[in-house]
Design an enzyme around this catalytic site. Structure first.
Site, mmCIF file in Angstrom:
data_model
loop_
_atom_site.group_PDB
_atom_site.id
_atom_site.type_symbol
_atom_site.label_atom_id
_atom_site.label_comp_id
_atom_site.label_asym_id
_atom_site.label_seq_id
_atom_site.Cartn_x
_atom_site.Cartn_y
_atom_site.Cartn_z
ATOM 1 N N TYR A 151 0.770 -1.175 0.107
ATOM 2 C CA TYR A 151 0.085 0.003 0.010
ATOM 3 C C TYR A 151 0.866 1.376 0.088
ATOM 4 O O TYR A 151 0.716 2.087 -0.869
ATOM 5 C CB TYR A 151 -0.807 -0.112 1.333
ATOM 6 C CG TYR A 151 -1.918 0.923 1.242
ATOM 7 C CD1 TYR A 151 -2.855 1.197 0.434
ATOM 8 C CD2 TYR A 151 -1.858 2.304 2.332
ATOM 9 C CE1 TYR A 151 -3.791 2.176 0.371
ATOM 10 C CE2 TYR A 151 -2.700 3.304 2.272
ATOM 11 C CZ TYR A 151 -3.701 3.213 1.291
ATOM 12 O OH TYR A 151 -4.645 4.285 1.535
ATOM 13 N N ASN A 180 -6.033 9.772 8.584
ATOM 14 C CA ASN A 180 -6.920 8.777 9.078
ATOM 15 C C ASN A 180 -8.512 9.648 8.891
ATOM 16 O O ASN A 180 -8.696 10.736 9.257
ATOM 17 C CB ASN A 180 -6.843 8.645 10.498
ATOM 18 C CG ASN A 180 -5.765 7.410 10.747
ATOM 19 O OD1 ASN A 180 -4.933 7.559 9.973
ATOM 20 N ND2 ASN A 180 -6.304 6.575 11.722
ATOM 21 N N VAL A 194 -11.093 3.062 13.975
ATOM 22 C CA VAL A 194 -12.423 3.853 14.575
ATOM 23 C C VAL A 194 -13.532 2.626 14.578
ATOM 24 O O VAL A 194 -14.127 2.440 15.563
ATOM 25 C CB VAL A 194 -12.812 5.164 14.039
ATOM 26 C CG1 VAL A 194 -14.167 5.413 14.121
ATOM 27 C CG2 VAL A 194 -11.773 6.044 14.328
ATOM 28 N N ASN A 196 -13.189 -0.486 14.326
ATOM 29 C CA ASN A 196 -12.889 -1.580 15.299
ATOM 30 C C ASN A 196 -13.535 -1.314 16.721
ATOM 31 O O ASN A 196 -13.839 -2.319 17.310
ATOM 32 C CB ASN A 196 -11.404 -1.868 15.549
ATOM 33 C CG ASN A 196 -10.695 -2.788 14.559
ATOM 34 O OD1 ASN A 196 -11.405 -3.239 13.639
ATOM 35 N ND2 ASN A 196 -9.639 -3.449 14.645
ATOM 36 N N GLY A 213 -0.998 1.636 23.736
ATOM 37 C CA GLY A 213 -1.876 2.825 23.435
ATOM 38 C C GLY A 213 -1.517 4.206 23.541
ATOM 39 O O GLY A 213 -2.302 5.005 23.172
ATOM 40 N N ARG A 217 -2.882 9.280 16.635
ATOM 41 C CA ARG A 217 -3.493 9.464 15.394
ATOM 42 C C ARG A 217 -4.355 10.675 15.379
ATOM 43 O O ARG A 217 -4.710 11.228 16.454
ATOM 44 C CB ARG A 217 -4.484 8.137 14.998
ATOM 45 C CG ARG A 217 -3.729 6.866 15.000
ATOM 46 C CD ARG A 217 -2.699 6.922 13.684
ATOM 47 N NE ARG A 217 -2.227 5.356 13.447
ATOM 48 C CZ ARG A 217 -1.123 5.114 13.998
ATOM 49 N NH1 ARG A 217 -0.675 5.790 14.839
ATOM 50 N NH2 ARG A 217 -0.816 3.830 13.953
ATOM 51 N N PRO A 280 3.115 2.816 12.498
ATOM 52 C CA PRO A 280 3.485 4.093 12.944
ATOM 53 C C PRO A 280 3.103 4.703 14.354
ATOM 54 O O PRO A 280 1.963 4.229 14.897
ATOM 55 C CB PRO A 280 2.715 5.175 12.042
ATOM 56 C CG PRO A 280 2.202 4.578 10.768
ATOM 57 C CD PRO A 280 1.877 3.067 11.526
ATOM 58 N N GLN A 282 3.272 7.769 15.299
ATOM 59 C CA GLN A 282 2.729 9.027 15.509
ATOM 60 C C GLN A 282 2.134 9.419 14.182
ATOM 61 O O GLN A 282 2.802 8.997 13.004
ATOM 62 C CB GLN A 282 3.613 10.335 15.859
ATOM 63 C CG GLN A 282 4.219 10.176 17.267
ATOM 64 C CD GLN A 282 5.145 11.555 17.424
ATOM 65 O OE1 GLN A 282 6.331 11.529 16.940
ATOM 66 N NE2 GLN A 282 4.692 12.212 18.468
#
Length: 320
Positions: A151, A180, A194, A196, A213, A217, A280, A282
């Site tokens: 991708y 995002n 989101v 999920n 966590g 994003r 990623p 950040q």
């Protein structure tokens, strides 16, 4: 001059039955255009565009953009490509083909018709960024042989092709780097954070957070994103991009999980699993160019957008 009449543009949207593409088709119709939606329905869904089928100015063609397409249009938005890791890693060779062959075919069509074309690129071209927030001048930190490369590198190559067609053939191009995005019409099993979290919360399942966590994003509501795409398409021919489109508000994944639990009233527990390869740490756009050139910035706050998205999934599950 339009192929239909001088007042109504005929616009091609590839990936038009997908999450973002379906919202774009709807907005373009609302603005008085004729829209041709092209999709092979690999990740796109007929339910996303079902309400548009009665519009006499809306047409759907089942087609894979890795093969040439011959239609007459005034503008092209190229959105065709699976955009979530679950889907693009399922058939990585086809994902790369969709980005690269798809770009070549749509650029060829735009060249033949002498029309402008917009590429829906992605923040994934920045990879796991060492520059934060990400500016358009940053070249990225991408693993070219990793599991996300089909991708990431496919989209990077598509950008290369767009700029080479621009330089070599004087083609009018626009390149948007989409960060995002979330909202109604997301696929419930697309593996994006989101959808999920909302699906898990509504089903009362454990909410899965990868890593601790703390990775961040930025989340842009889909109507804001669509406005940015249309504004970019309608800029002066000298504006090619790339231009970042996204919401600069930055949240940790843990914060997002907690917001979803609160807004759904779910009893779900948060559980932690190992971070996927090349995920990623950040991701946040610098949208200075979008503000200056497009006079665009997101208007929908995260909590409001999440409410709309939760309502969509509640309705979706109610129909099943």
């Amino acid at each position: 001059m339009s192929y239909t009449n001088p007042y109504r543009k005929r616009i091609l949207v590839t990936g038009g039955a997908g999450f973002i593409g379906s919202h774009l088709c709807e907005r373009l119709l609302q603005e008085g255009n004729e829209v041709i939606c092209v999709d092979n329905f690999y990740t796109g869904s007929k339910r996303n565009i079902a309400h548009l089928l009665t519009n006499p100015y809306f047409e759907v063609i089942r087609h894979d953009v890795t093969f040439p397409l011959y239609v007459e249009v005034d503008e092209i938005y190229n959105l065709a490509c699976p955009a979530s890791p679950v889907h693009y890693q399922f058939d990585p060779v086809q994902t790369t083909k969709t980005s690269v062959h798809g770009a070549i075919n749509m650029l060829g069509l735009a060249k033949r018709l002498k029309v402008k074309i917009l590429q829906a690129s992605t923040s994934e071209v920045y990879g796991d960024p060492s520059v934060h927030p990400q500016v358009e001048e940053y070249w990225g930190n991408v693993n070219p042989i990793g599991i996300r490369a089909c991708y990431d590198e496919g989209k990077r190559c598509a950008e290369t092709l767009f700029f080479d067609y621009h330089r070599q053939h004087k083609l009018q191009i626009k390149v948007a780097r989409i960060f995002n995005t979330y909202g109604p019409n997301m696929h419930p099993n697309d593996g994006r954070v989101v959808s999920n979290f909302i699906v898990q919360a509504l089903k009362g399942e454990d909410i899965t957070v990868y890593g601790d966590g703390s990775q961040t994003r930025s989340f842009c509501y889909v109507s804001d994103l669509v406005s940015g795409l249309i504004k970019l398409m309608n800029t002066d021919p000298s504006i090619t991009g790339p231009i970042n489109l996204g919401n600069p508000g930055e949240f940790t994944i843990l914060e997002l999980a907690e917001k979803v639990i609160k807004l759904t009233g779910s009893k779900s527990k948060i559980i932690f699993k190992p971070l996927p390869q090349d995920d990623p740490k950040q991701r946040r756009p610098d949208i200075s160019k979008a503000k200056e050139i497009l006079h665009w910035q997101p208007a929908i706050p995260l909590e409001e957008g999440l409410k709309y998205t939760i309502d969509y999934f509640k309705k979706l599950f109610g129909e099943q």
